[in-house]
Design an enzyme around this catalytic site. Sequence first.
Site, PDB file in Angstrom:
ATOM      1  CB  CYS A 209       3.860   2.006   1.039  1.00  0.00           C
ATOM      2  SG  CYS A 209       2.731   0.603   1.044  1.00  0.00           S
TER       3      CYS A 209
ATOM      4  CG  HIS B 206       3.382   3.165  -3.671  1.00  0.00           C
ATOM      5  ND1 HIS B 206       4.565   2.782  -3.074  1.00  0.00           N
ATOM      6  CD2 HIS B 206       2.449   2.299  -3.232  1.00  0.00           C
ATOM      7  CE1 HIS B 206       4.360   1.719  -2.319  1.00  0.00           C
ATOM      8  NE2 HIS B 206       3.076   1.405  -2.390  1.00  0.00           N
TER       9      HIS B 206
ATOM     10  CD  GLU C 144       7.175   4.857  -4.392  1.00  0.00           C
ATOM     11  OE1 GLU C 144       6.369   5.743  -4.030  1.00  0.00           O
ATOM     12  OE2 GLU C 144       7.084   3.667  -4.014  1.00  0.00           O
TER      13      GLU C 144
END
Lengths: 83, 83, 726, 250
Positions: free
Chosen positions: D88, D194, D196
């Site tokens: 991001c 994302h 993660e």
Amino acid sequence: MFRVELAVRPRPGVKDPQAEAVQESLARLGHSGVTVDSVGRSLSLTIDCPSAEEAERITADLCEQLLVNPNLETYTVSIAGST
Amino acid sequence: MFRVELAVRPRPGVKDPQAEAVQESLARLGHSGVTVDSVGRSLSLTIDCPSAEEAERITADLCEQLLVNPNLETYTVSIAGST
Amino acid sequence: MTLSTENSARELGLAMGLTGVELDHIVAELGREPNRVELAVFVGMWSEHCSYKSTKALLATLPSSGPGVLAGPGAHAGTVDVGDGWAIAFKIESHNHPSAVEPYQGAATGVGGILRDVVAQGARPVAVMDALCFGDPASPRTRWLQDGVVGGIGGYGNSYGVPNIGGLTVYDTGYEGNPLVNALAAGLVRHDGMRTAAATGPGNAVLIVGATTGRDGILGAAFASEELGEHHEHTARRSHVQVGDPFMGKKLMEAMLSFDDGLVACQDLGACGIACATAEMAAAGGSGFDIDLDLVPQREAGMEPFEVLLSESQERFMLVVAAGRAEAALAHFRDHGVHAAVCGTVTDSGQMRVRHDGTIVVDVPAALVADGTPGQQWETGTLPGPRPYPDFPIPDDLGAVLVQLIAQPGISDHSRLYERYDQTVGNRTIRGPGQGEAAVQKLPGSTAGYAISLVGGGERCAVDPYLGIQALLGEAVRNLGCVGARAVAVSDGINAGSPSDPVEFARLAALIRGLGDGLRSLDLPVTGGNCSLYNESPAGAIPPTPMIGVVGTVGDIRRIPAVAMKTGEILLLAGSPPGEQGHAAYGRLLTGSSGPAPSVDLAADRRLAAFLVGQIAARRIRAAKDSGRGGLAVALAKLCIRGGVGAEVRGGEWGSRPDWALFGEGPGAAWIATRPEDAGALIADAAPEGVPVQQVGVVGGNRLTIGGIIDLAVGDLATAYAKEPA
Amino acid sequence: MSGPRAAVIVFPGSNGDRDLLETLHTAGFDAFPHPSGRALPEDVVLAGLPGGFSFGDYWRAGMLASQEPAVRSLDHLVERGGLVIGVCNGFQILVEAGLLPGALSYNDPAGFRHRWVTLECAFDSGSPWFEAVPAGTRLRMPIAHGEGSYFHPGGFDAVAAHAPLLYENNPNGSVGGVAALLDGTGRVLGIMPHPERASDPDLGSADGLRLFEGACGAASRLPPPASRKTAAFRPPHDQSGIRTDIRSGS
Ligand SMILES: Nc1ncnc2c1ncn2[C@@H]1O[C@H](COP(=O)(O)OP(=O)(O)O)[C@@H](O)[C@H]1O
Ligand SMILES: [Mg+2]
């Protein structure tokens, strides 16, 4: 048709977090002689109307209704002649 | 000391969704004769240096290194004289 | 009126909003006339917003203790145990007036402000929720307001890195001139990590950290206690609104949470800025403060003492640090990229003493400023009684009614709004906006979690404030039950009109009485909240509007029902279809009138919630949704839309007024989807718990059919649900 | 903690650093936060640039952060054979720093957008990030950004061979639906969604974890940092930028 350039910037005294952050980063980069005074926005408009006065009036209306927040911002308008 | 005004706007041909968003709001308010051509950003700097050429050079450096993304943006600089 | 005019202190005080009684009280307590700077401090601190002078006595009647409560009203943010040694600090705050004037910054600084309360409590913010009320959804002004407000809430929270996990949006003409923007923030803190505002230890250093101080929103607190005038008057007052800086806010939060060496006390700087923090911290600790304004880092030159004292510049905290640790503290904060300065010392004088340019400009008892208002008595009027709906026949096509209801702004899809909020940063969100009856997050390194339900709105409370707020409490408890959460504590935000109007004051009093009685029957404490009064526009007062945030604990987040139901599951109805015609969106839609008082049965809601929690723990529930706005039919339609799946419900249950059974808004009811093999055991468990549960249908296909009454394609429902207000 | 050493660069205004650290740990890395104001230590094999609003995202997302010493030291890490991921805002920073081509601009339609999206792996890149993600794999993870519209002056053709992940439904106007980009070595990954945050089934998806697990496997096979001279992975593409190895996903 008139081309209108609108420059909007923070009113003097109003907090300008963007300018502060850009300043902080420039300082980190070692640009010590540069002061960031303000960060603003600009809009280019084309207005279809018969006269420059009319274009100016429309722009002022737009600014009041939508584009500018008079409490936080000031603006300048330049009308770039008919095309 | 020189006052530098930097105006950055989307490169012609690059999409400008911000302009589209403003255009939409204007349409909702019933302003049909106004076209939003582009939405850009502006930066006011004060540069502490001996000459206008120097101020111009410093600004051009900053733009190239940092402030302007040549893929997306074009810019104009005006140097407002020493104070 | 300016502070430099030559009027007497009394004239000036009256002109600035103090009452004669208050001025007399000040003079009596000080034994002299206050000077002009002191007067400004009293004007700000004794405003409704800061002093709660009209509501103090009412709020004191609310139950505020309970087994899980670690910090209650009076703390920066109420704090409750959620297990594993963790606690949730949470609170609701309003920013109605600033947002009406400058929606983006008003809302952004509202979020920034409530986050600072949570940080002051020592907690790391983990969630924001927001409760918004606007006028006509199709008007350009509402769009402008909503765009700005939502932009500001997102702009602050997204950058700060706290997820928005839910909220509510209400549209009602009653908010046309005075929109409401309330935000709830929640943070996680270890039980032993809580912080206090109580400043103690004479000789300890007073620090101000964060952003610099500018002429921002001087006397904004007093402004928040005024009615909104015509629109052009907003413009004249725009200078009251602050500019939020989430970048600074984030750096400051990290700096605050990683600092404890020598920290004695801290408080966020919000309304009335330094004046408020010094008076309240000293009063809380029974100490005094000597402050030197020249030491406060300032953004602008030549600020007057009252400006520095009352500035509401954002992103600042005041700290008390043990003498001798101040230098290290300054270094810590500067390392984090925020300003920090020692600006005073703690004393044992009990006085708030402020120096400027070498002279003392304020010297008053801190406790007098912080909570010395004589209080304000208002006349109580009589409330108009609710009226039943005029008689109307059952509409021929109840399917069409369902389609209309589900397309109503406020009931319809809000995803375009909440998409502008980051919902997942922090890796805790188990159920965010649009994913369940209540928001759910997990505790660090655990499968246990907590849930928050934020409910609110004024439509029912306008009909009957006492029952209306209880209907909201019941809804919140049911919502928590649907995600398997046991309610623990409540934070409330009360939004009301001007208390000087006897009817408005009666509404306010009835709301708070209803809240107290409701909490007692649910055995729940309130751990904090907010009151915003003077919500009026030329069109009149807003509907009395409470926002209720309830935190609950979730034993195992892996057992909570799925986001949607699935083909092959069995549909059960818990609770009874509402027979009576209590206030409902349906009645409003058909008759245009606001109708009778809402139906309330908190005991039934409590039983239902406890039953749901138990069955969810037993892994028997695949999906659950309680009956809310629009009744059982809307609830089921939303379940279908969410899962993209149909349902077939048998007829015969719906009595002689199937319309009221399906669209009425009675308490204690919910839909449950379960696997066929679990249905028997679930139903068997229900009766002993006093919850009527019956099997009424199955999940599957692509139509929603209810007996011979409703037969709609789920796709058509979804289209109506997703429609933007025209 | 054992496992390959991974630094998560924390910029002022980063807010996804904790999520990235947690996920790197889960994937097997010995991960730690590293302030952006200092060059990376020599002993790391991976640098992660987290999501967030570095320097407030003021002026232009990622621009101010791209000048930080830690970012300037990434070249050296890549030369040593190390891995880099920018998520991001981290992707924006990598692009601003010139480690990846093109630009990330305002979403089209404009505005910040959070949404769960599905990505499709377009080809087998040979990149260590994709060891566990073969062509045709679909991954679910959230997006959360306002300036994530990928742009390249040469259009999609210029970057297709370096764009292993494409949006199933383009949420932001990215050219060709580009959601992620690899550099010429295949070791530098920029990704707008994302991964993660899709690191645990409890959070709704563990699809993103696969990228990190692949990277951890590859990083564990690396020689110790001091003795490493050249790239440890085969370059996935020829350097013409022409896509040579696309298989259609299913
Ligand atoms: N509606 C309410 N219900 C319960 N407690 C309330 C309510 N309104 C205010 N309070 C309590 O009154 C106190 C003062 O509120 P406020 O000024 O908003 O707090 P702070 O000064 O920490 O911002 C707080 O402890 C708050 O929790
Ligand atoms: Mg509900």
